[in-house]
Motif scaffolding. Structure first.
Motif, PDB file in Angstrom:
ATOM      1  N   GLU A  29      70.514  22.391   9.380  1.00  0.00           N
ATOM      2  CA  GLU A  29      71.140  23.687   9.643  1.00  0.00           C
ATOM      3  C   GLU A  29      72.198  23.932   8.572  1.00  0.00           C
ATOM      4  OE1 GLU A  29      72.155  27.039  10.409  1.00  0.00           O
ATOM      5  OE2 GLU A  29      70.820  26.360  12.033  1.00  0.00           O
ATOM      6  N   ASP A  30      72.091  25.079   7.880  1.00  0.00           N
ATOM      7  CA  ASP A  30      73.041  25.330   6.791  1.00  0.00           C
ATOM      8  C   ASP A  30      74.227  26.182   7.200  1.00  0.00           C
ATOM      9  OD1 ASP A  30      71.791  27.752   7.035  1.00  0.00           O
ATOM     10  OD2 ASP A  30      71.071  27.864   4.965  1.00  0.00           O
ATOM     11  N   ASP A  31      74.301  26.605   8.446  1.00  0.00           N
ATOM     12  CA  ASP A  31      75.496  27.281   8.953  1.00  0.00           C
ATOM     13  C   ASP A  31      76.427  26.203   9.493  1.00  0.00           C
ATOM     14  OD1 ASP A  31      77.419  28.429  10.656  1.00  0.00           O
ATOM     15  OD2 ASP A  31      76.126  30.125  11.136  1.00  0.00           O
ATOM     16  N   PRO A  32      77.545  25.924   8.815  1.00  0.00           N
ATOM     17  CA  PRO A  32      78.385  24.790   9.197  1.00  0.00           C
ATOM     18  C   PRO A  32      78.901  24.886  10.630  1.00  0.00           C
ATOM     19  CG  PRO A  32      79.255  25.865   7.219  1.00  0.00           C
ATOM     20  CD  PRO A  32      78.060  26.636   7.630  1.00  0.00           C
ATOM     21  N   ASP A  33      79.288  26.092  11.060  1.00  0.00           N
ATOM     22  CA  ASP A  33      79.820  26.242  12.413  1.00  0.00           C
ATOM     23  C   ASP A  33      78.751  25.955  13.467  1.00  0.00           C
ATOM     24  OD1 ASP A  33      82.321  26.916  11.432  1.00  0.00           O
ATOM     25  OD2 ASP A  33      81.929  29.074  11.481  1.00  0.00           O
ATOM     26  N   LEU A  34      77.553  26.498  13.250  1.00  0.00           N
ATOM     27  CA  LEU A  34      76.474  26.264  14.201  1.00  0.00           C
ATOM     28  C   LEU A  34      76.051  24.803  14.189  1.00  0.00           C
ATOM     29  CD1 LEU A  34      74.469  27.304  16.260  1.00  0.00           C
ATOM     30  CD2 LEU A  34      72.939  27.942  14.375  1.00  0.00           C
ATOM     31  N   SER A  35      75.984  24.218  13.002  1.00  0.00           N
ATOM     32  CA  SER A  35      75.610  22.805  12.885  1.00  0.00           C
ATOM     33  C   SER A  35      76.584  21.929  13.657  1.00  0.00           C
ATOM     34  CB  SER A  35      75.582  22.393  11.416  1.00  0.00           C
ATOM     35  OG  SER A  35      75.278  21.030  11.275  1.00  0.00           O
ATOM     36  N   GLU A  36      77.868  22.209  13.488  1.00  0.00           N
ATOM     37  CA  GLU A  36      78.889  21.427  14.193  1.00  0.00           C
ATOM     38  C   GLU A  36      78.769  21.621  15.702  1.00  0.00           C
ATOM     39  OE1 GLU A  36      83.766  20.816  14.320  1.00  0.00           O
ATOM     40  OE2 GLU A  36      82.862  22.281  12.960  1.00  0.00           O
ATOM     41  N   HIS A  37      78.527  22.859  16.120  1.00  0.00           N
ATOM     42  CA  HIS A  37      78.427  23.142  17.554  1.00  0.00           C
ATOM     43  C   HIS A  37      77.236  22.418  18.176  1.00  0.00           C
ATOM     44  CE1 HIS A  37      78.531  25.379  21.341  1.00  0.00           C
ATOM     45  NE2 HIS A  37      77.218  25.499  21.206  1.00  0.00           N
ATOM     46  N   VAL A  38      76.066  22.524  17.547  1.00  0.00           N
ATOM     47  CA  VAL A  38      74.867  21.893  18.102  1.00  0.00           C
ATOM     48  C   VAL A  38      75.042  20.373  18.138  1.00  0.00           C
ATOM     49  CG1 VAL A  38      72.412  21.451  17.730  1.00  0.00           C
ATOM     50  CG2 VAL A  38      73.315  23.769  17.447  1.00  0.00           C
ATOM     51  N   ALA A  39      75.560  19.807  17.044  1.00  0.00           N
ATOM     52  CA  ALA A  39      75.752  18.353  16.997  1.00  0.00           C
ATOM     53  C   ALA A  39      76.719  17.898  18.085  1.00  0.00           C
ATOM     54  CB  ALA A  39      76.259  17.937  15.623  1.00  0.00           C
ATOM     55  N   ASP A  40      77.812  18.634  18.240  1.00  0.00           N
ATOM     56  CA  ASP A  40      78.799  18.271  19.264  1.00  0.00           C
ATOM     57  C   ASP A  40      78.190  18.354  20.656  1.00  0.00           C
ATOM     58  OD1 ASP A  40      81.677  17.857  20.199  1.00  0.00           O
ATOM     59  OD2 ASP A  40      81.199  19.786  21.147  1.00  0.00           O
ATOM     60  N   ARG A  41      77.380  19.386  20.890  1.00  0.00           N
ATOM     61  CA  ARG A  41      76.767  19.551  22.223  1.00  0.00           C
ATOM     62  C   ARG A  41      75.785  18.412  22.513  1.00  0.00           C
ATOM     63  NH1 ARG A  41      76.570  19.519  26.522  1.00  0.00           N
ATOM     64  NH2 ARG A  41      76.124  21.075  28.132  1.00  0.00           N
ATOM     65  N   LEU A  42      75.024  18.009  21.503  1.00  0.00           N
ATOM     66  CA  LEU A  42      74.068  16.917  21.707  1.00  0.00           C
ATOM     67  C   LEU A  42      74.788  15.597  21.959  1.00  0.00           C
ATOM     68  CD1 LEU A  42      71.330  17.610  18.998  1.00  0.00           C
ATOM     69  CD2 LEU A  42      71.278  18.164  21.425  1.00  0.00           C
ATOM     70  N   LEU A  43      75.842  15.347  21.220  1.00  0.00           N
ATOM     71  CA  LEU A  43      76.583  14.102  21.399  1.00  0.00           C
ATOM     72  C   LEU A  43      77.242  14.061  22.778  1.00  0.00           C
ATOM     73  CD1 LEU A  43      78.172  13.827  17.843  1.00  0.00           C
ATOM     74  CD2 LEU A  43      76.437  12.299  18.810  1.00  0.00           C
ATOM     75  N   ARG A  44      77.799  15.184  23.207  1.00  0.00           N
ATOM     76  CA  ARG A  44      78.413  15.221  24.532  1.00  0.00           C
ATOM     77  C   ARG A  44      77.370  15.105  25.644  1.00  0.00           C
ATOM     78  NH1 ARG A  44      80.832  19.693  26.107  1.00  0.00           N
ATOM     79  NH2 ARG A  44      80.296  21.072  24.388  1.00  0.00           N
ATOM     80  N   ALA A  45      76.137  15.531  25.339  1.00  0.00           N
ATOM     81  CA  ALA A  45      75.061  15.439  26.332  1.00  0.00           C
ATOM     82  C   ALA A  45      74.469  14.043  26.417  1.00  0.00           C
ATOM     83  CB  ALA A  45      73.957  16.442  25.994  1.00  0.00           C
ATOM     84  N   GLY A  46      74.827  13.150  25.481  1.00  0.00           N
ATOM     85  CA  GLY A  46      74.368  11.772  25.580  1.00  0.00           C
ATOM     86  C   GLY A  46      73.721  11.189  24.342  1.00  0.00           C
ATOM     87  N   PHE A  47      73.418  12.019  23.320  1.00  0.00           N
ATOM     88  CA  PHE A  47      72.819  11.479  22.098  1.00  0.00           C
ATOM     89  C   PHE A  47      73.770  10.478  21.457  1.00  0.00           C
ATOM     90  CE2 PHE A  47      69.557  14.591  22.419  1.00  0.00           C
ATOM     91  CZ  PHE A  47      68.554  14.212  21.539  1.00  0.00           C
ATOM     92  N   GLU A  48      73.200   9.434  20.884  1.00  0.00           N
ATOM     93  CA  GLU A  48      74.007   8.424  20.196  1.00  0.00           C
ATOM     94  C   GLU A  48      74.297   8.835  18.765  1.00  0.00           C
ATOM     95  OE1 GLU A  48      73.375   3.859  18.645  1.00  0.00           O
ATOM     96  OE2 GLU A  48      72.726   4.345  20.686  1.00  0.00           O
TER      97      GLU A  48
END
Length: 270
Positions: A29-48
């Motif tokens: 994802e080349d939109d930094p804000d969206l990339s950060e949001h999606v990554a943060d959501r996945l990590l909080r949901a349980g991704f390692e």
């Protein structure tokens, strides 16, 4: 009550932590804000691990050295776009060549969706998309990947219900007896999707995509169409499985974010 909603303590989205625990995702994802949001959501949901890249070439390099559990790819990126990246990944012999891939893109036209699916995507989501829809679809892909690794003949058992993918039947097994639940092809498809989720949420858009396959677009009233069918299916299941008692009916209940859940009956006892 028809259309009963799960109580907070039974929140199926909370159960996704078990599905995502220890998992690794590659996010292009080349939109930094969206990339950060999606990554943060996945990590909080349980991704390692969520490895973030903004170019297709970087995605190919990352995927060549690690087996990711899921790929989340934008289509419009600098250098190689997401579609070409996925095409090359699928043609490679790398450890992530067969990983489930979800396209997450602003290109949401029907022709573009078909292109993505034909080039190897397992699911296709148009931006913007809610967090819960994204998590539910990723969980669905992980479940499908797990099922593909099992023998084709394996049945799915949920309490007294036995779903046979090969025979396309749902049976109620009680006290040494077995009888087939009478379902239409569409009803079987719905029950199959919901039972396969094992007590976790399936959004109504996911259900539409996978069960109303004769439709090639999403009508404005698709939620009403689904709700009417689910209401009839609840009644049919109650009529054919009265032994389960009033407390367990309806078997299909509502969750938040326009999602549905088939009750987890693994601890059920007659």
């Amino acid at each position: 009550m028809d259309g009963e909603t799960l109580i907070a303590g039974e929140d199926p989205f909370a159960q996704l932590r078990d599905v995502f625990a220890g998992r690794a995702a590659l996010l292009l994802e080349d939109d930094p804000d969206l990339s950060e949001h999606v990554a943060d959501r996945l990590l909080r949901a349980g991704f390692e691990v969520v490895d973030r890249v903004d170019r297709g070439e970087a995605a190919l390099e990352a995927a060549s050295g690690r087996a990711y559990d899921v790929l989340i790819l934008d289509r419009m990126t600098a250098g190689l776009d997401g579609l070409e990246t996925l095409k090359r990944l699928r043609a490679s012999s790398g450890p992530s060549a067969d990983a489930p891939a979800l396209m997450l893109t602003a290109l949401g036209g029907e022709r573009q969706k078909v292109e993505g699916l034909l080039e190897g995507a397992d699911d296709y989501l148009a931006k913007p998309v809610g967090d819960e829809e994204l998590l539910a679809r990723i969980a669905a892909q992980l479940r499908r990947a797990a099922r593909r690794a099992k023998p084709v003949s394996a049945d799915l058992v949920n309490g007294p219900f036995r779903l046979s993918f090969g025979a396309r039947t749902v049976k109620l097994e009680l006290a040494g007896t077995s009888r087939t639940i009478d379902l239409s092809p569409l009803e079987f498809a719905i029950v199959c999707e919901l039972m396969s989720a094992r007590g976790q949420p399936v959004t109504k858009t996911m259900l539409w995509d996978r069960c109303w396959v004769e439709w090639n677009f999403l009508p404005d009233n698709f939620v009403n169409i689904i709700d009417a069918r689910i209401s009839a299916l609840r009644r049919r299941l109650k009529e054919q499985a009265p032994e389960l008692g009033e407390d367990l009916h309806p078997l299909i209940v509502s969750a938040r974010s326009q999602s549905l859940v088939f009750r987890d009956l693994s601890d059920w006892a007659a």
